[in-house]
Scaffold this motif. Structure first.
Motif, mmCIF file in Angstrom:
data_model
loop_
_atom_site.group_PDB
_atom_site.id
_atom_site.type_symbol
_atom_site.label_atom_id
_atom_site.label_comp_id
_atom_site.label_asym_id
_atom_site.label_seq_id
_atom_site.Cartn_x
_atom_site.Cartn_y
_atom_site.Cartn_z
ATOM 1 N N THR A 56 30.193 22.295 26.494
ATOM 2 C CA THR A 56 29.738 21.280 27.457
ATOM 3 C C THR A 56 30.071 19.854 27.010
ATOM 4 N N ASP A 57 30.492 19.710 25.750
ATOM 5 C CA ASP A 57 30.849 18.366 25.274
ATOM 6 C C ASP A 57 31.960 17.751 26.134
ATOM 7 N N THR A 58 32.784 18.641 26.723
ATOM 8 C CA THR A 58 33.889 18.151 27.555
ATOM 9 C C THR A 58 33.357 17.302 28.704
ATOM 10 N N LEU A 59 32.221 17.759 29.281
ATOM 11 C CA LEU A 59 31.674 17.017 30.420
ATOM 12 C C LEU A 59 31.186 15.637 29.983
ATOM 13 N N LEU A 60 30.586 15.599 28.787
ATOM 14 C CA LEU A 60 30.109 14.319 28.274
ATOM 15 C C LEU A 60 31.296 13.403 27.984
ATOM 16 N N SER A 61 32.362 14.013 27.455
ATOM 17 C CA SER A 61 33.521 13.168 27.139
ATOM 18 C C SER A 61 34.167 12.626 28.422
ATOM 19 N N LEU A 62 33.939 13.314 29.557
ATOM 20 C CA LEU A 62 34.453 12.785 30.838
ATOM 21 C C LEU A 62 33.807 11.442 31.146
ATOM 22 N N LEU A 63 32.521 11.340 30.798
ATOM 23 C CA LEU A 63 31.800 10.089 31.022
ATOM 24 C C LEU A 63 32.408 8.981 30.152
ATOM 25 N N TYR A 64 32.696 9.325 28.890
ATOM 26 C CA TYR A 64 33.317 8.331 28.006
ATOM 27 C C TYR A 64 34.697 7.941 28.529
ATOM 28 N N PHE A 65 35.393 8.942 29.079
ATOM 29 C CA PHE A 65 36.716 8.668 29.649
ATOM 30 C C PHE A 65 36.593 7.628 30.773
ATOM 31 N N LEU A 66 35.606 7.876 31.656
ATOM 32 C CA LEU A 66 35.392 6.980 32.786
ATOM 33 C C LEU A 66 35.098 5.556 32.290
ATOM 34 N N LEU A 67 34.246 5.469 31.262
ATOM 35 C CA LEU A 67 33.900 4.145 30.728
ATOM 36 C C LEU A 67 35.117 3.469 30.106
ATOM 37 N N THR A 68 35.963 4.280 29.436
ATOM 38 C CA THR A 68 37.181 3.716 28.826
ATOM 39 C C THR A 68 38.095 3.120 29.890
ATOM 40 N N VAL A 69 38.266 3.888 30.985
ATOM 41 C CA VAL A 69 39.158 3.411 32.052
ATOM 42 C C VAL A 69 38.599 2.123 32.667
ATOM 43 N N VAL A 70 37.286 2.112 32.914
ATOM 44 C CA VAL A 70 36.681 0.926 33.524
ATOM 45 C C VAL A 70 36.816 -0.277 32.572
ATOM 46 N N ALA A 71 36.625 -0.028 31.260
ATOM 47 C CA ALA A 71 36.766 -1.126 30.287
ATOM 48 C C ALA A 71 38.215 -1.628 30.284
ATOM 49 N N GLY A 72 39.177 -0.699 30.367
ATOM 50 C CA GLY A 72 40.596 -1.086 30.404
ATOM 51 C C GLY A 72 40.888 -1.969 31.606
ATOM 52 N N MET A 73 40.300 -1.601 32.733
ATOM 53 C CA MET A 73 40.560 -2.380 33.957
ATOM 54 C C MET A 73 39.868 -3.739 33.903
ATOM 55 N N ALA A 74 38.691 -3.782 33.274
ATOM 56 C CA ALA A 74 38.010 -5.078 33.108
ATOM 57 C C ALA A 74 38.874 -5.967 32.210
ATOM 58 N N GLY A 75 39.471 -5.343 31.169
ATOM 59 C CA GLY A 75 40.362 -6.086 30.276
ATOM 60 C C GLY A 75 41.555 -6.638 31.050
ATOM 61 N N MET A 76 42.053 -5.831 31.989
ATOM 62 C CA MET A 76 43.206 -6.259 32.800
ATOM 63 C C MET A 76 42.845 -7.486 33.642
ATOM 64 N N ILE A 77 41.624 -7.494 34.174
ATOM 65 C CA ILE A 77 41.196 -8.645 34.990
ATOM 66 C C ILE A 77 41.096 -9.902 34.111
ATOM 67 N N VAL A 78 40.654 -9.699 32.855
ATOM 68 C CA VAL A 78 40.603 -10.850 31.922
ATOM 69 C C VAL A 78 42.023 -11.373 31.685
ATOM 70 N N VAL A 79 42.979 -10.438 31.536
ATOM 71 C CA VAL A 79 44.381 -10.852 31.330
ATOM 72 C C VAL A 79 44.870 -11.677 32.534
ATOM 73 N N TYR A 80 44.554 -11.215 33.744
ATOM 74 C CA TYR A 80 44.972 -11.966 34.935
ATOM 75 C C TYR A 80 44.350 -13.358 34.949
ATOM 76 N N CYS A 81 43.087 -13.419 34.553
ATOM 77 C CA CYS A 81 42.409 -14.728 34.541
ATOM 78 C C CYS A 81 43.102 -15.657 33.545
ATOM 79 N N LEU A 82 43.496 -15.113 32.391
ATOM 80 C CA LEU A 82 44.175 -15.939 31.390
ATOM 81 C C LEU A 82 45.526 -16.424 31.923
ATOM 82 N N ILE A 83 46.230 -15.534 32.639
ATOM 83 C CA ILE A 83 47.535 -15.938 33.203
ATOM 84 C C ILE A 83 47.322 -17.073 34.223
ATOM 85 N N ILE A 84 46.268 -16.916 35.038
ATOM 86 C CA ILE A 84 45.992 -17.961 36.049
ATOM 87 C C ILE A 84 45.667 -19.291 35.352
#
Ligand code: ASP
Length: 250
Positions: free
Chosen positions: A47-75
């Motif tokens: 069942t650890d796989t299901l828990l790691s799915l949650l971490y996966f989701l958080l990683t992706v969301v953090a990556g996308m938040a990082g991308m928005i920071v990059v766009y802000c820096l470019i602006i």
């Protein structure tokens, strides 16, 4: 071709109906197939796989938040504009893309924001927004890399340096080729999995959460389109700064 056009037209219409019928049948069994696929994976790996799915989701969301920071820096650095104004004025656009899950469907609203709130000239956004909705998929890139590495780990596939380099080019090409419609990233993922030697059925694990991840992907994809339209327009002196700095509702 005169009278011969009718049988030809009927033929294509029949092919279209057949394709839709087959798709409808496949779509109706997908929930069951995903359930079985996740069950078999949980039985194999725990069942650890299901828990790691949650971490996966958080990683992706953090990556996308990082991308928005990059766009802000470019602006801030390249366009020399206040990124907070951009974030405030584009927030409804992000929400629209998030709820629609499609860059293509978000285009009209993004163009409206570019014109009415950010003061970008139509000369720029009428070209850059449709182009961006087709080829600029930064959220999809983040998702593809994170998902491929996550699934490779679950299935015990070792990724070497050359594998990563090959994956870099594949992710680039796949994200450019991905259409701006819901679920496109998942289809690209199945192609990528085959390339890195992970069984394609691993994508089934992602299907269960794809609609949620897809919303974040789309918000990130369209934010990139609007941010870069703003930067290009500013560099070309095609931004109405009075409109850009105007408070909403003025
Ligand atoms: N739905 C995304 C978009 O339209 C593409 C994807 O699924 O990654 O931008």
């Amino acid at each position: 071709i005169g009278e011969h056009s009718k049988p030809l037209k009927d033929f294509f219409e029949a092919c279209n109906s057949l394709f839709l019928k087959v798709t409808t049948i496949i779509v109706s069994v997908i929930p069951l197939a995903v359930f079985c696929s996740i069950c078999s994976l949980v039985m194999l790996t725990g069942t650890d796989t299901l828990l790691s799915l949650l971490y996966f989701l958080l990683t992706v969301v953090a990556g996308m938040a990082g991308m928005i920071v990059v766009y802000c820096l470019i602006i801030l650095i390249v366009a020399r504009l206040d990124p907070l104004v951009f974030l405030r004025k584009h927030a409804p656009g992000m929400l629209t893309a998030f709820s629609l899950g499609s860059s293509n469907a978000s285009m009209p609203y993004n163009m409206q924001i570019c014109r009415n709130d950010l003061g970008i000239s139509p000369k720029v956004y009428s070209f850059s927004i449709p182009l961006g909705a087709t080829v600029n998929m930064d959220g999809t890139c983040i998702y593809l890399v994170a998902a491929a590495m996550f699934l490779a780990r679950i299935y015990g596939v070792e990724l070497t340096g050359p594998d990563m380099a090959a994956m870099f080019f594949s992710v680039f090409v796949l994200s450019v080729g991905a259409p701006g419609v819901p679920g496109a990233g998942l289809v690209c993922l199945s192609v990528l999995l085959v390339q890195i030697g992970v069984p394609v059925e691993a994508a089934g694990l992602m299907m269960g959460i794809d609609s949620i991840v897809g919303m974040f992907r789309t918000a990130s994809n369209t934010t990139g389109d609007v941010a870069i339209s703003l930067v290009v327009a500013k560099l070309e002196n095609l931004v109405d700064l009075e409109v850009y700095n105007r408070k909403s509702g003025d």
